[in-house]
Design a protein around this motif. Structure first.
Motif, PDB file in Angstrom:
ATOM      1  N   HIS A  29       0.812  -1.225   0.000  1.00 15.73           N
ATOM      2  CA  HIS A  29       0.000   0.000   0.000  1.00 15.73           C
ATOM      3  C   HIS A  29       0.845   1.275   0.000  1.00 15.73           C
ATOM      4  O   HIS A  29       0.502   2.246   0.666  1.00 15.73           O
ATOM      5  CB  HIS A  29      -0.970   0.000   1.189  1.00 15.73           C
ATOM      6  N   GLN A  30       1.930   1.265  -0.763  1.00 20.73           N
ATOM      7  CA  GLN A  30       2.816   2.434  -0.824  1.00 20.73           C
ATOM      8  C   GLN A  30       2.639   3.242  -2.107  1.00 20.73           C
ATOM      9  O   GLN A  30       3.360   4.205  -2.327  1.00 20.73           O
ATOM     10  CB  GLN A  30       4.283   2.008  -0.681  1.00 20.73           C
ATOM     11  N   GLY A  31       1.711   2.855  -2.972  1.00 19.02           N
ATOM     12  CA  GLY A  31       1.447   3.614  -4.182  1.00 19.02           C
ATOM     13  C   GLY A  31       2.195   3.138  -5.417  1.00 19.02           C
ATOM     14  O   GLY A  31       2.351   3.895  -6.377  1.00 19.02           O
ATOM     15  N   LYS A  32       2.623   1.894  -5.418  1.00 17.63           N
ATOM     16  CA  LYS A  32       3.385   1.365  -6.550  1.00 17.63           C
ATOM     17  C   LYS A  32       2.558   1.356  -7.832  1.00 17.63           C
ATOM     18  O   LYS A  32       3.021   1.805  -8.877  1.00 17.63           O
ATOM     19  CB  LYS A  32       3.880  -0.054  -6.237  1.00 17.63           C
ATOM     20  N   ALA A  33       1.347   0.850  -7.771  1.00 23.34           N
ATOM     21  CA  ALA A  33       0.509   0.744  -8.968  1.00 23.34           C
ATOM     22  C   ALA A  33       0.118   2.123  -9.483  1.00 23.34           C
ATOM     23  O   ALA A  33       0.158   2.370 -10.696  1.00 23.34           O
ATOM     24  CB  ALA A  33      -0.735  -0.089  -8.681  1.00 23.34           C
ATOM     25  N   ALA A  34      -0.241   3.022  -8.596  1.00 24.83           N
ATOM     26  CA  ALA A  34      -0.619   4.374  -9.020  1.00 24.83           C
ATOM     27  C   ALA A  34       0.548   5.069  -9.708  1.00 24.83           C
ATOM     28  O   ALA A  34       0.376   5.737 -10.734  1.00 24.83           O
ATOM     29  CB  ALA A  34      -1.095   5.196  -7.825  1.00 24.83           C
ATOM     30  N   LEU A  35       1.737   4.897  -9.175  1.00 20.79           N
ATOM     31  CA  LEU A  35       2.923   5.498  -9.772  1.00 20.79           C
ATOM     32  C   LEU A  35       3.195   4.886 -11.141  1.00 20.79           C
ATOM     33  O   LEU A  35       3.475   5.598 -12.108  1.00 20.79           O
ATOM     34  CB  LEU A  35       4.132   5.312  -8.861  1.00 20.79           C
ATOM     35  N   ALA A  36       3.105   3.569 -11.247  1.00 21.31           N
ATOM     36  CA  ALA A  36       3.346   2.896 -12.530  1.00 21.31           C
ATOM     37  C   ALA A  36       2.350   3.363 -13.582  1.00 21.31           C
ATOM     38  O   ALA A  36       2.725   3.633 -14.730  1.00 21.31           O
ATOM     39  CB  ALA A  36       3.277   1.385 -12.361  1.00 21.31           C
ATOM     40  N   ARG A  37       1.093   3.489 -13.192  1.00 24.71           N
ATOM     41  CA  ARG A  37       0.069   3.979 -14.133  1.00 24.71           C
ATOM     42  C   ARG A  37       0.362   5.404 -14.584  1.00 24.71           C
ATOM     43  O   ARG A  37       0.185   5.738 -15.749  1.00 24.71           O
ATOM     44  CB  ARG A  37      -1.310   3.926 -13.495  1.00 24.71           C
ATOM     45  N   ALA A  38       0.794   6.249 -13.669  1.00 30.95           N
ATOM     46  CA  ALA A  38       1.050   7.652 -13.990  1.00 30.95           C
ATOM     47  C   ALA A  38       2.287   7.831 -14.869  1.00 30.95           C
ATOM     48  O   ALA A  38       2.287   8.641 -15.802  1.00 30.95           O
ATOM     49  CB  ALA A  38       1.208   8.466 -12.696  1.00 30.95           C
ATOM     50  N   GLU A  69      15.834   5.963 -15.411  1.00 34.31           N
ATOM     51  CA  GLU A  69      15.492   7.348 -15.070  1.00 34.31           C
ATOM     52  C   GLU A  69      14.010   7.582 -15.239  1.00 34.31           C
ATOM     53  O   GLU A  69      13.326   6.864 -15.962  1.00 34.31           O
ATOM     54  CB  GLU A  69      16.268   8.313 -15.965  1.00 34.31           C
ATOM     55  N   LYS A  70      13.522   8.641 -14.609  1.00 33.78           N
ATOM     56  CA  LYS A  70      12.121   9.019 -14.731  1.00 33.78           C
ATOM     57  C   LYS A  70      11.832   9.372 -16.180  1.00 33.78           C
ATOM     58  O   LYS A  70      12.599  10.103 -16.809  1.00 33.78           O
ATOM     59  CB  LYS A  70      11.820  10.219 -13.822  1.00 33.78           C
ATOM     60  N   PRO A  71      10.733   8.822 -16.719  1.00 31.02           N
ATOM     61  CA  PRO A  71      10.406   9.138 -18.112  1.00 31.02           C
ATOM     62  C   PRO A  71       9.963  10.591 -18.257  1.00 31.02           C
ATOM     63  O   PRO A  71       9.411  11.178 -17.325  1.00 31.02           O
ATOM     64  CB  PRO A  71       9.261   8.171 -18.436  1.00 31.02           C
ATOM     65  N   CYS A  72      10.198  11.154 -19.414  1.00 30.84           N
ATOM     66  CA  CYS A  72       9.721  12.498 -19.708  1.00 30.84           C
ATOM     67  C   CYS A  72       8.228  12.405 -19.974  1.00 30.84           C
ATOM     68  O   CYS A  72       7.786  11.627 -20.802  1.00 30.84           O
ATOM     69  CB  CYS A  72      10.428  13.072 -20.932  1.00 30.84           C
ATOM     70  N   THR A  73       7.460  13.164 -19.213  1.00 32.16           N
ATOM     71  CA  THR A  73       5.996  13.119 -19.403  1.00 32.16           C
ATOM     72  C   THR A  73       5.482  14.441 -19.867  1.00 32.16           C
ATOM     73  O   THR A  73       6.072  15.447 -19.780  1.00 32.16           O
ATOM     74  CB  THR A  73       5.277  12.730 -18.087  1.00 32.16           C
TER      75      THR A  73
END
Length: 111
Positions: free
Chosen positions: A10-19, A107-111
Motif C-alpha cells: 500500500h505504498q502507491g506502486k501501482a498508481a505510480l506505474a500507471r502515472a 530514469e524518470k520518463p519524460c511526461t
C-alpha cells in the motif's frame, strides 16, 4: 520497455506505474502470483517471459523475521529470485515509499 516497482504494501506502486508508464500493461502484486504458482506446483521463474514489456509491481517480502515454516521461506526466496531476474532485464527499477519513487535503475520518463 519493462519496469519493476517494488516497495512495501500500500505504498502507491501501482498508481505510480500507471502515472509514469501509461502505455505499458500493468501487472500488479507479483508476490501473489508467485504464491499461486508455487501452490500449483509450477516454477515461478517461468513467469519471467510473460512479464517482459510490462510495468510490474511487487511487495517486498524479504524484509523482517525469517519464517519458521519452510514453505513460507521458499515463497520469500522465489519472490526474491524472480524480482532479481526481472530487475536485471528491466529498463527501470523503482522503489516506492509513501508514493515517492526512488530510481534504482533507469530514469524518470519524460511526461
Amino acid at each position: 520497455m519493462t519496469v519493476l516497482c517494488i516497495g512495501g504494501a500500500h505504498q502507491g506502486k501501482a498508481a505510480l506505474a500507471r502515472a509514469l508508464y501509461p502505455a505499458l500493461p500493468l501487472v500488479e502484486n507479483l508476490h501473489r502470483r508467485v504464491r499461486e504458482e508455487l501452490a500449483a506446483g509450477r516454477d515461478p521463474m517461468a513467469l519471467l517471459n510473460t512479464l517482459r514489456g510490462h510495468a510490474v509491481t511487487c511487495d517486498e517480502v524479504g524484509c523482517g523475521v525469517v519464517p519458521i515454516d519452510r514453505a513460507d521461506e521458499a515463497y520469500r526466496e522465489a519472490v526474491g529470485r524472480l524480482c532479481c531476474a526481472l530487475a536485471a532485464e528491466a529498463d527501470a527499477v523503482i522503489r516506492v515509499t509513501a508514493g515517492i519513487p526512488q530510481y534504482i535503475k533507469g530514469e524518470k520518463p519524460c511526461t
